[in-house]
Design an enzyme around this catalytic site. Structure first.
Site, PDB file in Angstrom:
ATOM      1  N   SER A  44       0.795  -1.229   0.000  1.00  0.00           N
ATOM      2  CA  SER A  44       0.000   0.000   0.000  1.00  0.00           C
ATOM      3  C   SER A  44       0.826   1.276   0.000  1.00  0.00           C
ATOM      4  CB  SER A  44      -0.947   0.008   1.201  1.00  0.00           C
ATOM      5  OG  SER A  44      -0.220  -0.137   2.403  1.00  0.00           O
ATOM      6  N   HIS A 286      -0.447   6.562   6.169  1.00  0.00           N
ATOM      7  CA  HIS A 286       0.004   6.252   4.806  1.00  0.00           C
ATOM      8  C   HIS A 286       0.420   7.548   4.111  1.00  0.00           C
ATOM      9  CE1 HIS A 286      -1.718   2.233   5.109  1.00  0.00           C
ATOM     10  NE2 HIS A 286      -1.171   1.957   3.942  1.00  0.00           N
TER      11      HIS A 286
END
Length: 307
Positions: A44, A286
């Site tokens: 990711s 993230h």
């Protein structure tokens, strides 16, 4: 790594190593110019969950068309037919060679996209192999208790999570990092076998947390000492990636250095990593779009320098 949006914090934090294999040609001025086809592999931190616009094949991989590989492909002016993004949230190193089942579709073995013609390959894996998401999740839980019980005013311990992973001289995370390094070495050998003409770049993780352990209660709910511990483990992983890359004849690309001060505790208009509750379009803990651009810039600088 699976995104926080779908599966909570345990899937929100895996990081990735970005490994770039490049075959080069020559521009008119004699300088090296990367040539496709380009295949992007990884988890990711490569795919860019939450960043619009998300690709849909399969939807469970959470790929953005503004992620690091897409930005690199555009900057290199590669034709659409010469770029394939195989990255997928939740990926481990084993998912490079085996199909990965996501919560919305199956991603083929990522290495299946490589051929002898492949000129550029990026790989972003490793964080899921060391269980970094679960480690942060555990530290966040202990950080909540830490705050509710008066921080360290009564215990004198500003790193309540540290003891869960390091005790009696044994460091669980360090052992996992060593194992991930072995797996990466094998993966790099397989990339070389499938794409023998490629030059390889291993790209480390950007700074996720501040190394100073400064207070970041509203954004990350971590005790200061545990932030220092987690940052140290990330830097240890990056160091292992550098050593494994160099041993395999690859170039290591540092994204940590350029991102210092742009971690999840930084101001929202400068940070590369979003905190537990994102203020920008991205999964928690993230890279946001700014972070993906920063990672792409680091890779492109390295490619230019080594050409």
């Amino acid at each position: 790594m699976r995104t926080f949006v779908r599966v909570g914090l345990a899937g929100a934090v895996a990081c990735g190593v970005l490994v770039t294999a490049i075959a080069v040609g020559r521009d008119d001025d004699g300088s090296a110019a990367p040539q496709g086809p380009y295949v992007a592999l990884g988890d990711s931190y490569t795919s860019g969950p939450g960043i619009p616009t998300q690709a849909t094949t399969p939807a469970g991989c959470d790929r953005s068309d503004r992620n690091y590989p897409s930005l690199v492909a555009r900057q290199l002016a590669l034709d659409t037919a010469d770029f394939r993004d195989m990255s997928c949230s939740g990926a481990k190193i084993a998912d490079l060679s085996s199909a990965q089942t996501t919560d919305n579709g199956v991603n083929p073995a990522q290495l299946s996209a490589l051929t002898a013609r492949t000129g550029l390959v990026t790989i972003g894996v490793g964080g899921n192999d060391i269980g970094f998401a679960a480690t942060i999740q555990e530290c966040v839980k202990k950080g909540v208790v830490y705050r509710l019980t008066g921080s360290d005013r009564f215990t004198g311990n500003d790193a309540p999570c540290h003891g869960e992973y390091v005790s009696d001289g044994a460091d669980k995370v360090s052992r996992r990092i060593d194992t991930a390094g072995d797996r990466l070495t094998a993966a790099l050998a397989e990339v070389k076998r499938r794409a023998p003409r490629a030059e390889v770049y291993v790209v480390g993780y950007p700074a996720i947390l501040p190394s100073t352990g400064k207070r970041c209660d509203d954004d990350m709910t971590l005790a200061p000492g545990d932030m220092r511990f987690l940052d140290a483990k990330e830097r240890q992983l990056n160091s292992t990636l550098r050593k494994r890359a160099e041993a395999a004849g690859a170039v290591y690309v540092d994204t940590y250095g350029p991102s210092v001060g742009r971690d999840a505790c930084a101001a929202r208009d400068s940070r590369w990593i979003e905190p537990l509750i994102p203020a920008a379009d991205a999964a928690p803990v993230h890279p946001n779009e700014r972070g993906e651009r920063g990672m792409a810039d680091a890779v492109l600088r390295a490619v230019k320098a080594s050409g």
